[in-house]
Design an enzyme around this catalytic site. Structure first.
Site, PDB file in Angstrom:
ATOM      1  N   SER A  45       0.062 -11.670-122.200  1.00 26.01           N
ATOM      2  CA  SER A  45      -0.971 -10.967-122.959  1.00 26.01           C
ATOM      3  C   SER A  45      -2.234 -10.821-122.130  1.00 26.01           C
ATOM      4  O   SER A  45      -2.944  -9.820-122.235  1.00 26.01           O
ATOM      5  CB  SER A  45      -1.267 -11.674-124.285  1.00 26.01           C
ATOM      6  OG  SER A  45      -1.647 -13.012-124.077  1.00 26.01           O
ATOM      7  N   GLU A  46      -2.546 -11.801-121.259  1.00 22.49           N
ATOM      8  CA  GLU A  46      -3.640 -11.662-120.302  1.00 22.49           C
ATOM      9  C   GLU A  46      -3.323 -12.385-118.993  1.00 22.49           C
ATOM     10  O   GLU A  46      -2.584 -13.368-118.977  1.00 22.49           O
ATOM     11  CB  GLU A  46      -4.969 -12.205-120.852  1.00 22.49           C
ATOM     12  CG  GLU A  46      -5.700 -11.266-121.773  1.00 22.49           C
ATOM     13  CD  GLU A  46      -5.539 -11.644-123.226  1.00 22.49           C
ATOM     14  OE1 GLU A  46      -6.033 -10.898-124.095  1.00 22.49           O
ATOM     15  OE2 GLU A  46      -4.905 -12.684-123.503  1.00 22.49           O
ATOM     16  N   THR A  47      -3.927 -11.875-117.923  1.00 18.44           N
ATOM     17  CA  THR A  47      -3.930 -12.500-116.606  1.00 18.44           C
ATOM     18  C   THR A  47      -5.375 -12.542-116.129  1.00 18.44           C
ATOM     19  O   THR A  47      -6.116 -11.572-116.311  1.00 18.44           O
ATOM     20  CB  THR A  47      -3.072 -11.705-115.606  1.00 18.44           C
ATOM     21  OG1 THR A  47      -1.714 -11.699-116.049  1.00 18.44           O
ATOM     22  CG2 THR A  47      -3.138 -12.305-114.205  1.00 18.44           C
TER      23      THR A  47
END
Length: 304
Positions: A45-47
């Site tokens: 969902s995020e990096t």
């Protein structure tokens, strides 16, 4: 060039729970386009990408990408990145300061017997209460009936403390459980005041899910359509700030434990607290435990 990365599960104290995060530790020299491509490749969902701070008084510049866009601020990426950086730091610090698009984000580090176990961020902006939406429109986005949406505490509304979300209350745990995203309704309603996502919660929490005092879910546009997020710290802290804003308490601290991800097999526990003074919010916080999962290196084709 080989670049180091670490993956962690955030807002959980056990592996394969919470929300996945990839932290790229050696991000210097990467272009925005390369960061976006790497985040799409990880497909979490995020990096996050850790860069040297612009101001040496701070600890790092942190850029946050979903598989489809860069975010000015997000919750579990800050908590997870702080957990990783504190764990590898040569000199332990009680607080890290991150430079982000939404402003400066302080993250406090919690240790037990010298080991980093959790972190808590302070939201970078004051609560913004923006457009209100109808119960029918929000219900359509999550495939529920209009009367599943409760409006006695607040109408569905776009709120944020760095990143905006639609926040709505649902009347029952059962309704939260059967919700699913509807792409056509999302397309009609969003984005609204910068919000692309719908965060919805219920106060109807069964004893078996204690110590949670709310149960929440969040749907948002991913690389392959609408998907669900296991734990959304930035939406949770915005919702907590909204609860505190609605509370008649003039001075003190509102604390809530909010569950998320239970209905997708990645249970998450988000610990929120909001401080008020003279009837106004002075700070909003969200934190939780983390578990390191993997580490490694990668090199980009064509890079020296």
């Amino acid at each position: 060039m080989q670049r180091r990365y670490v993956t962690v599960d955030v807002f959980t104290d056990r592996a394969f729970g919470g929300n996945q995060l990839a932290v790229v530790l050696d991000a210097g020299g990467l272009t925005t386009q390369q960061m976006q491509a790497i985040a799409t490749e990880f497909n979490y969902s995020e990096t996050t990408f850790v860069l040297s701070p612009r101001d040496k008084a701070n600890d790092a510049e942190v850029r946050i990408f979903t598989p489809v866009r860069e975010l000015p601020f997000a919750g579990h990426p800050n908590v997870g990145t702080a957990f990783v950086l504190a764990g590898i730091a040569k000199e332990p610090k009680p607080r890290l300061l991150f430079e982000e698009k939404a402003g400066l984000v302080p993250v406090d580090i919690v240790r037990e017997q010298g080991r980093v176990i959790s972190a808590e961020l302070t939201a970078p902006q004051q609560l913004s209460r923006l457009a209100q939406l109808s119960a029918a429109d929000v219900a359509a986005c999550i495939s529920l009936a209009a009367d599943d949406i409760k409006t006695d505490h607040h109408a569905p509304q776009v709120v944020g403390v760095g990143t905006p979300f639609v926040v709505a209350e649902v009347g029952s745990r059962e309704a939260v459980r059967r919700a699913k995203p509807d792409a056509a309704a999302f397309g009609r309603m969003l984005p609204r005041d910068g919000a692309f996502s719908v965060y919805f919660y219920t106060r109807d929490v069964p004893a078996a899910e204690a110590p949670c005092e709310r149960q929440a879910r969040m749907f948002f546009p991913g690389a392959s359509g609408l998907i669900e997020d296991p734990a959304t710290g930035s939406a949770t802290v915005a919702a907590a700030a909204l609860f505190a804003d609605l509370d008649p308490m003039r001075d003190g601290e509102l604390k809530l434990t909010i569950g998320q991800g239970f209905d997708m097999g990645r249970p998450s526990m988000l610990l929120t607290r909001v401080r008020k003074q003279d009837g106004k919010i002075v700070s909003a916080h969200v934190g939780g435990s983390c578990v390191q999962m993997m580490e490694g290196t990668f090199g980009l084709v064509g890079e020296g």
